[in-house]
Design an enzyme around this catalytic site. Structure first.
Site, mmCIF file in Angstrom:
data_model
loop_
_atom_site.group_PDB
_atom_site.id
_atom_site.type_symbol
_atom_site.label_atom_id
_atom_site.label_comp_id
_atom_site.label_asym_id
_atom_site.label_seq_id
_atom_site.Cartn_x
_atom_site.Cartn_y
_atom_site.Cartn_z
ATOM 1 N N HIS A 1 -21.720 -34.286 47.312
ATOM 2 C CA HIS A 1 -22.609 -34.548 46.191
ATOM 3 C C HIS A 1 -23.157 -35.915 46.186
ATOM 4 O O HIS A 1 -22.292 -36.795 46.684
ATOM 5 C CB HIS A 1 -21.881 -34.182 45.048
ATOM 6 C CG HIS A 1 -23.026 -34.208 43.623
ATOM 7 N ND1 HIS A 1 -23.370 -35.376 42.922
ATOM 8 C CD2 HIS A 1 -23.661 -33.260 43.063
ATOM 9 C CE1 HIS A 1 -24.221 -35.004 41.948
ATOM 10 N NE2 HIS A 1 -24.445 -33.518 41.985
ATOM 11 N N ASP B 1 -13.168 -35.464 44.266
ATOM 12 C CA ASP B 1 -14.300 -34.945 43.519
ATOM 13 C C ASP B 1 -13.757 -33.576 43.025
ATOM 14 O O ASP B 1 -14.158 -32.667 43.832
ATOM 15 C CB ASP B 1 -15.531 -35.162 44.029
ATOM 16 C CG ASP B 1 -16.608 -34.594 43.401
ATOM 17 O OD1 ASP B 1 -16.522 -34.123 42.138
ATOM 18 O OD2 ASP B 1 -17.906 -34.537 43.721
ATOM 19 N N GLN C 1 -16.514 -29.313 40.880
ATOM 20 C CA GLN C 1 -16.551 -27.989 40.794
ATOM 21 C C GLN C 1 -15.330 -27.345 41.091
ATOM 22 O O GLN C 1 -15.351 -26.071 40.894
ATOM 23 C CB GLN C 1 -17.300 -27.826 42.221
ATOM 24 C CG GLN C 1 -18.621 -28.367 42.216
ATOM 25 C CD GLN C 1 -19.660 -27.439 41.160
ATOM 26 O OE1 GLN C 1 -19.408 -26.301 40.905
ATOM 27 N NE2 GLN C 1 -20.554 -28.289 40.646
ATOM 28 N N LYS D 1 -18.522 -28.484 32.851
ATOM 29 C CA LYS D 1 -18.099 -27.361 34.103
ATOM 30 C C LYS D 1 -16.869 -26.493 33.695
ATOM 31 O O LYS D 1 -16.548 -25.842 34.787
ATOM 32 C CB LYS D 1 -18.246 -27.922 35.505
ATOM 33 C CG LYS D 1 -19.796 -28.776 35.515
ATOM 34 C CD LYS D 1 -19.889 -29.196 37.174
ATOM 35 C CE LYS D 1 -21.249 -29.810 37.219
ATOM 36 N NZ LYS D 1 -21.643 -30.264 38.614
ATOM 37 N N CYS E 1 -28.314 -31.983 44.856
ATOM 38 C CA CYS E 1 -27.976 -33.252 44.830
ATOM 39 C C CYS E 1 -27.119 -33.588 46.151
ATOM 40 O O CYS E 1 -26.124 -34.224 46.173
ATOM 41 C CB CYS E 1 -27.205 -33.792 43.468
ATOM 42 S SG CYS E 1 -28.160 -33.877 42.366
#
Length: 409
Positions: A126, A203, A206, A229, A367
């Site tokens: 991303h 990261d 997700q 999220k 993105c």
């Protein structure tokens, strides 16, 4: 017992007010969960209760409202720490989201990198975990290296290993690709990076909502994620970092709350977590995020993961049988993300026609422009599933896609 029965989907869906509406006369089918999840009543109520019962600034007031606000706010930090298995609550740093969390690390790392040092990312990043490191390397003279992916969207782990060197100072990679749903073997990759003496940032934007994140088991130095999220509100997120790393990390912002002593000539910083949390925090956001975690934690994690895999398998099978559909991202290990294109159609047109039928998906480059170029597509349509989605909603997606395909022919 089926997953649907184990989760009691009807009762679970009833906790999400937004799901029970129509779009242009059609029942809403919300399949944009990789962008943001919907919020259960428990989260909405926790935010409402804060503003109606104890709205006050934290840590500073000499009155009961401030005491209660501080209690709820700091209890939220405990909730996050327990959820991810942090060794100490001081390792949980509140941020505005994953992007700010990554920037905190990159800002500090840019002050430590020197010319010739290396930062390793992947082709599936991303922009938040690519541009941030690109700019840190440009400022410091470090070299940004990019581990490639296979055509199916899986990371080329052999190439990743070969790119690690004694000059690798930091590895930053996604737990899960937002664009493809690829689930990376982050524990094994982290171990390889640590063997070279590199710091590791994951990261987790997700990955966090799929459960089972235990930072000590992963072995990374930093794990970043967002509340929205994970069934919580927007504008709140977390940077988790090892206390041994964060305690001397260069400060990101200065101002109130993060200081120890200030004079006109110099200032000194407070202890963790305050030293990395300048200014009035998003108190309601932290409380709401904790409520989302508490709601999610009550579910059977194995049942949640099995249900999401059943949704993905059902969608993948229908996609493979759908004439003119190209799946984008078919790695063996995936979460509930289905990216695709329809032959002769632009993703934006597909998304528009689905919306008119009540089906909400995401379209565009997600993105991840370099990733789209690597895969040779301008973008994709992306359906992403969460615990409250049903097999019937997957069917509704493909019924809507067939209609869209006919209209675009």
């Amino acid at each position: 017992m089926s997953t649907a029965v184990a989760l009691n989907l009807e009762a679970l869906r009833s906790e999400f007010p937004i799901l029970h509406q129509t779009i242009d006369g059609n029942p809403l089918v919300y399949l944009d969960n990789a962008a943001t999840t919907q919020k259960p009543r428990a989260v909405i109520q926790a935010i409402t209760d804060f503003y109606t019962q104890c709205n006050a600034n934290v840590h500073r007031g000499a009155h009961q409202l401030a005491d209660e606000a501080t209690r709820r706010y700091e209890h939220a930090r405990d909730t996050v720490a327990n959820f991810i298995g942090a060794a100490d609550r001081s390792e949980v740093i509140w941020t505005s989201g994953t992007t700010e969390a990554i920037n905190i690390v990159a800002n500090g790392m840019a002050q430590q990198l020197t010319a010739g040092d290396e930062v390793l990312v992947t082709e599936m990043e991303h922009h938040a975990n690519l541009v941030t490191w690109q700019q840190a390397c440009l400022r410091s003279g470090a070299v940004l290296k990019v581990a490639p992916i296979h055509d199916n969207g899986a990371l080329d782990t052999d190439a990743f290993s070969s790119l690690l060197s004694e000059r690798t100072r930091l590895v930053a990679l996604p737990h899960v690709s937002n664009a493809l749903g690829t689930l990376n073997p982050i524990k094994a990759l982290t171990a390889q990076a640590k063997a070279k003496g590199a710091l590791v940032l994951i990261d987790g934007a997700q990955g966090i909502a799929h459960g089972g994140v235990q930072v000590a088991d992963i072995g990374c130095d930093f794990y970043a994620f967002s509340g929205h999220k994970l069934f919580g509100p927007t504008g709140i997120g977390v940077l988790w970092g090892k206390a041994s790393v964060l305690q001397d990390w260069p400060v990101w912002q200065t101002g109130g709350e993060m200081i120890s002593r200030v004079s006109y000539q110099e200032s000194s910083w407070g202890e963790l977590p305050n030293r990395l949390e300048a200014g009035t925090p998003h108190i309601a956001g932290a409380i709401g995020m904790a409520a989302g975690i508490n709601w999610f934690s009550q579910l059977d994690l194995a049942a949640v993961q099995a249900h999401e895999q059943a949704l993905l398998a059902h969608a993948t099978q229908q996609a493979q049988d759908f004439a003119g559909m190209q799946l984008v991202g078919t790695a063996p290990a995936k979460v509930g993300v289905l990216s695709f294109n329809l032959a002769g159609s632009h993703p934006a047109d597909v998304g528009f026609l689905l919306d008119r039928q009540g089906v909400a998906i995401r379209t565009g480059d997600h993105c991840a422009q370099p990733l789209m170029r690597r895969l040779g597509v301008p973008g994709t349509a992306r359906a992403s599933f969460s615990v409250y989605n049903t097999l019937q909603e997957v069917d509704a997606l493909f019924i809507a896609l067939k209609k869209a395909q006919q209209m675009l022919a």
